[in-house]
Structure formats: structure tokens, C-alpha cells
Scaffold this active site. Structure first.
Site, mmCIF file in Angstrom:
data_model
loop_
_atom_site.group_PDB
_atom_site.id
_atom_site.type_symbol
_atom_site.label_atom_id
_atom_site.label_comp_id
_atom_site.label_asym_id
_atom_site.label_seq_id
_atom_site.Cartn_x
_atom_site.Cartn_y
_atom_site.Cartn_z
ATOM 1 N N GLY A 33 34.064 62.387 40.319
ATOM 2 C CA GLY A 33 32.867 61.592 40.007
ATOM 3 C C GLY A 33 31.615 62.226 40.578
ATOM 4 O O GLY A 33 30.977 61.654 41.471
ATOM 5 N N LYS B 298 28.393 45.765 54.777
ATOM 6 C CA LYS B 298 27.676 46.314 53.608
ATOM 7 C C LYS B 298 27.798 45.365 52.423
ATOM 8 O O LYS B 298 26.847 45.167 51.663
ATOM 9 C CB LYS B 298 28.270 47.692 53.264
ATOM 10 C CG LYS B 298 27.600 48.444 52.121
ATOM 11 C CD LYS B 298 26.366 49.159 52.597
ATOM 12 C CE LYS B 298 25.588 49.877 51.498
ATOM 13 N NZ LYS B 298 26.124 51.153 51.090
ATOM 14 N N ASN C 56 21.601 42.847 45.878
ATOM 15 C CA ASN C 56 21.834 43.377 44.527
ATOM 16 C C ASN C 56 21.643 42.347 43.413
ATOM 17 O O ASN C 56 20.844 42.581 42.502
ATOM 18 C CB ASN C 56 23.223 44.037 44.458
ATOM 19 C CG ASN C 56 23.194 45.435 45.065
ATOM 20 O OD1 ASN C 56 22.280 45.763 45.828
ATOM 21 N ND2 ASN C 56 24.152 46.251 44.735
ATOM 22 N N GLU D 18 28.334 46.652 39.345
ATOM 23 C CA GLU D 18 29.472 46.580 40.273
ATOM 24 C C GLU D 18 29.680 45.138 40.783
ATOM 25 O O GLU D 18 30.304 44.929 41.809
ATOM 26 C CB GLU D 18 29.247 47.541 41.444
ATOM 27 C CG GLU D 18 29.284 49.008 41.015
ATOM 28 C CD GLU D 18 29.110 50.007 42.143
ATOM 29 O OE1 GLU D 18 30.064 50.729 42.474
ATOM 30 O OE2 GLU D 18 27.990 50.071 42.694
HETATM 31 N N1 LIG Z 1 23.159 56.646 44.416
HETATM 32 C C1 LIG Z 1 22.972 56.145 45.623
HETATM 33 O O1 LIG Z 1 21.892 56.326 46.238
HETATM 34 C C2 LIG Z 1 24.075 55.381 46.319
HETATM 35 C C3 LIG Z 1 23.925 55.085 47.686
HETATM 36 C C4 LIG Z 1 24.960 54.440 48.360
HETATM 37 C C5 LIG Z 1 26.102 54.061 47.679
HETATM 38 N N2 LIG Z 1 26.202 54.337 46.345
HETATM 39 C C6 LIG Z 1 27.431 53.928 45.684
HETATM 40 O O2 LIG Z 1 28.174 55.107 45.388
HETATM 41 C C7 LIG Z 1 28.923 54.922 44.177
HETATM 42 C C8 LIG Z 1 28.501 56.007 43.191
HETATM 43 O O3 LIG Z 1 27.136 55.803 42.866
HETATM 44 P P1 LIG Z 1 26.266 56.873 42.099
HETATM 45 O O4 LIG Z 1 24.855 56.417 42.186
HETATM 46 O O5 LIG Z 1 26.607 58.245 42.551
HETATM 47 O O6 LIG Z 1 26.811 56.627 40.616
HETATM 48 P P2 LIG Z 1 26.835 57.649 39.400
HETATM 49 O O7 LIG Z 1 25.665 58.569 39.502
HETATM 50 O O8 LIG Z 1 27.023 56.859 38.160
HETATM 51 O O9 LIG Z 1 28.141 58.516 39.700
HETATM 52 C C9 LIG Z 1 29.426 58.182 39.253
HETATM 53 C C10 LIG Z 1 29.958 59.427 38.566
HETATM 54 O O10 LIG Z 1 31.338 59.234 38.280
HETATM 55 C C11 LIG Z 1 31.569 59.753 36.985
HETATM 56 N N3 LIG Z 1 32.785 59.174 36.432
HETATM 57 C C12 LIG Z 1 32.975 57.933 35.911
HETATM 58 N N4 LIG Z 1 34.254 57.774 35.495
HETATM 59 C C13 LIG Z 1 34.878 58.945 35.767
HETATM 60 C C14 LIG Z 1 36.196 59.416 35.550
HETATM 61 N N5 LIG Z 1 37.141 58.657 34.965
HETATM 62 N N6 LIG Z 1 36.510 60.671 35.935
HETATM 63 C C15 LIG Z 1 35.575 61.478 36.504
HETATM 64 N N7 LIG Z 1 34.288 61.093 36.725
HETATM 65 C C16 LIG Z 1 33.951 59.840 36.364
HETATM 66 C C17 LIG Z 1 30.325 59.356 36.217
HETATM 67 O O11 LIG Z 1 30.231 60.098 35.009
HETATM 68 P P3 LIG Z 1 29.294 59.531 33.812
HETATM 69 O O12 LIG Z 1 27.891 59.728 34.304
HETATM 70 O O13 LIG Z 1 29.666 60.402 32.666
HETATM 71 O O14 LIG Z 1 29.650 58.099 33.637
HETATM 72 C C18 LIG Z 1 29.257 59.734 37.241
HETATM 73 O O15 LIG Z 1 28.955 61.108 37.183
HETATM 74 C C19 LIG Z 1 28.575 53.504 43.698
HETATM 75 O O16 LIG Z 1 29.524 52.605 44.198
HETATM 76 C C20 LIG Z 1 27.234 53.218 44.343
HETATM 77 O O17 LIG Z 1 26.996 51.835 44.504
HETATM 78 C C21 LIG Z 1 25.223 54.999 45.651
#
Ligand SMILES: NC(=O)c1ccc[n+]([C@@H]2O[C@H](COP(=O)([O-])OP(=O)(O)OC[C@H]3O[C@@H](n4cnc5c(N)ncnc54)[C@H](OP(=O)(O)O)[C@@H]3O)[C@@H](O)[C@H]2O)c1
Length: 296
Positions: free
Chosen positions: A7, A174, A182, A256
Site C-alpha cells: 500500500g 488515537k 473525523n 474509515e
Molecule cells: N496520510 C496521512 O497523513 C496519514 C497520517 C496518519 C495516519 N494515516 C493513516 O494511514 C493509512 C493510510 O493512509 P494514506 O493517507 O497513506 O492512504 P492512501 O494514500 O490511500 O494509501 C493507501 C494505499 O494503499 C493502496 N492499496 C489499496 N488496496 C491495496 C491492495 N489490495 N494492494 C496493494 N495496495 C493497495 C492504495 O492504492 P490506490 O490509491 O490505488 O487505492 C494506496 O496507494 C490510513 O489508515 C490513514 O488513516 C494517514
């Protein structure tokens, strides 16, 4: 270490780059089918091998950074390829996914992580680190307790990282923050800082009281005053930020909520605790999601 990031979105790419910069052999497993994944970060472009079976088989550590609702489906096809000794680390917001990983991978060490770093991917191959944060990690099964060394590995690559002897305490803390910030910011489509306005104080107090009651029933140490102060501090410190659920609702993406408020509701039900304020927010967000689903 041989590290695989499943991911490589915003948070996954940030960790992949920091770990590669620190000298680890890092590969990714994303949804794009290309054999390589490239990501621009600051002045540099970073390249990772993508979706290679050997990277799964030889991983010492698999860091899973898909969103909570994507965890199970991400593992459906991969679980059979994962070595029984590979350390699994889940890093996402929300709770309730680890149970399925324990069942799918009963012998692997499992570690859970929660981070307050901010990351943003404005394009599929571009990444920004939008907020300095810290990361807590801790064991989610017996084998995971032998993985405390990971704290030094991750700390060296991307500080601050702390080992938490009872990671579920940090995850619940958290979750409490996320249950308040959220859904409210998503429903009102406002930045986090607006929740400091007087009109939100009564509902926030009721939400925190409900979360606190469930935490107490789960034997998670909680003091309502301290939790309220903590949530107020997060609202102030992230006042300009748009929460992830705010952004998901804006872009009409699945949220989520099932693993944040939904998880709280399931634990509340188990303990026979009424949580009407959280329930109302949960149904509001689910109704929004169902409206988009019906349009697809
Ligand atoms: N971003 C932040 O600042 C932040 C901070 C703290 C916590 N978080 C948490 O961290 C987690 C990830 O957040 P994020 O912002 O990084 O989300 P994101 O950018 O959507 O990253 C998730 C990634 O996983 C990929 N994915 C989905 N299904 C998959 C599969 N079956 N196999 C392989 N890859 C797959 C998605 O691809 P697609 O794009 O093609 O769907 C995307 O690239 C969440 O729980 C979020 O709440 C995020």
C-alpha cells in the site's frame, strides 16, 4: 533488512523512502501493475520494485499501510506467499483489522503501529511530508514481543519512534481522537480548528464521555479530563488540517468510519454501553457513503 511496503500511498511511500534512504532493501506492493514504482520526494526521485513475488517471500518485515477497510482484501491473495517468520506491521487509523491477520498468519510476529506524521500524495508519483509526528509500535501477539529491536531500526530511519509495551492503549487513545475529530469535520466539511468553536463543545463532551466509558470497560486507563485536554490540544495543533475523513467525504471516497466509530460501537455493544452520540455520527457518515455507492 528486506522490507516490503504493502500500500504505497501517502504514509506507505513516506516510510518506504525513509527506510530506503537509511540503507534498507525496500520494495513495494501497490495496486498499479508496473514492475517498478517511482516517487518524487523533495529534490529526488526514488524507485522501488513493485509486486514481485520474491520481494514478498524474502521480506524480513512487511509494513502494511493500506487503509483499514483495505487490509483484508490486500491479504487475500498474498497470505500464502508470506514466510511464517516475516514480521507483519500494520500502520493505519482505526482498529479491528488485526484479528483477521492473526487468523490468516497464525505464526508470524505481528506488530501494530500508530503515527502522527502527515503525508500527502497530490499525484500518483509525488509525495509531500506535511507534518512532523511520532510513531508508536508494539506487539499484537506473543511472537510480536520479540520484535522490540524494530523500534531502533525505525527510529534510525524516521524518528521519533517509541516501543509501547501496551500498544492497544495508544491505539485506543488515537481512536478517541479520531471518533471526535473525523466524523464531525467530515459532516461539517470544516478544518479541525473549527471544532474549538463554542457550538461544538457540548457534542464533543458527550462523544468523549461515551468513548471514555467504552475505554474503561475495555480496561484501557482513561481520565476524561486528561482525554478532553489531549483532544483539545490535537484540535489546536492541527487547526489548519483537513482530516482524512473530511477529505474522503469531499472526494466521495469510502471512509474509515467502520474501523473508527464502527469499532467503538461494536465494543460498546459487547459491554452493553449506550453510545447514542457516536451512533448518530456513524449513521450520518454511512448514509453519505451509501448515497455515493448507489450512484456507482
Ligand atoms: N496520510 C496521512 O497523513 C496519514 C497520517 C496518519 C495516519 N494515516 C493513516 O494511514 C493509512 C493510510 O493512509 P494514506 O493517507 O497513506 O492512504 P492512501 O494514500 O490511500 O494509501 C493507501 C494505499 O494503499 C493502496 N492499496 C489499496 N488496496 C491495496 C491492495 N489490495 N494492494 C496493494 N495496495 C493497495 C492504495 O492504492 P490506490 O490509491 O490505488 O487505492 C494506496 O496507494 C490510513 O489508515 C490513514 O488513516 C494517514
Amino acid at each position: 533488512m528486506n522490507i516490503l511496503v504493502i500500500g504505497p500511498g501517502a504514509i506507505g511511500s513516506l516510510w518506504a523512502i525513509k527506510l530506503q534512504q537509511d540503507g534498507h532493501q525496500v520494495a513495494v506492493f501497490g495496486r498499479q501493475t508496473e514492475s517498478h514504482y517511482q516517487c518524487q520526494f523533495g529534490e529526488h526521485s526514488y524507485t522501488f520494485s513493485n509486486r514481485q513475488i520474491n520481494d514478498i517471500k524474502h521480506a524480513d518485515l512487511i509494513l502494511v499501510t493500506v487503509k483499514a477497510w483495505q487490509v483484508t482484501s490486500a491479504f487475500d491473495s498474498l497470505a500464502r506467499q508470506i514466510d511464517p517468520d516475516t514480521i507483519m506491521m500494520l500502520m493505519h487509523n482505526g482498529m479491528g483489522t488485526v484479528e483477521s491477520i492473526r487468523t490468516l498468519l497464525p505464526t508470524n510476529p505481528i506488530v501494530l503501529a500508530t503515527t502522527t506524521h502527515g503525508a500527502f500524495k497530490p499525484a500518483p508519483t509525488q509525495l509531500f511530508h506535511t507534518g512532523q509526528g511520532e510513531t508508536f509500535i508494539g506487539a499484537a501477539n506473543e511472537q510480536g514481543h520479540r520484535c522490540q529491536f524494530l523500534c531502533d531500526v525505525l527510529q534510525h530511519a524516521f524518528p521519533e519512534v517509541h516501543w509501547h509495551p501496551q500498544i492497544e492503549h495508544a491505539l485506543w487513545r488515537k481512536l478517541a481522537v479520531n471518533c471526535v475529530i473525523n466524523p464531525l469535520t467530515a459532516i461539517h466539511q470544516c478544518p479541525n480548528g473549527n471544532l474549538a468553536f463554542p457550538r461544538y463543545q457540548a457534542v464533543i463532551s458527550r462523544l468523549i464521555a461515551e468513548v471514555g466509558a467504552v475505554m474503561a470497560a475495555e480496561n484501557i486507563p482513561v481520565h476524561l479530563e486528561e482525554l478532553t485536554t489531549h483532544i483539545d490540544c490535537v484540535i489546536t495543533a492541527t487547526s489548519e488540517n483537513k482530516s482524512s475523513m473530511h477529505q474522503d467525504v469531499y472526494h466521495r471516497r469510502k471512509t474509515e468510519i467502520d474501523f473508527i466509530t464502527g469499532y467503538l460501537l461494536s465494543r460498546a455493544k459487547k459491554h452493553g454501553i449506550a453510545v447514542p452520540e457516536n451512533e448518530a455520527l456513524y449513521h450520518h457518515i454511512r448514509t453519505l457513503e451509501q448515497q455515493w455507492e448507489s450512484l456507482i
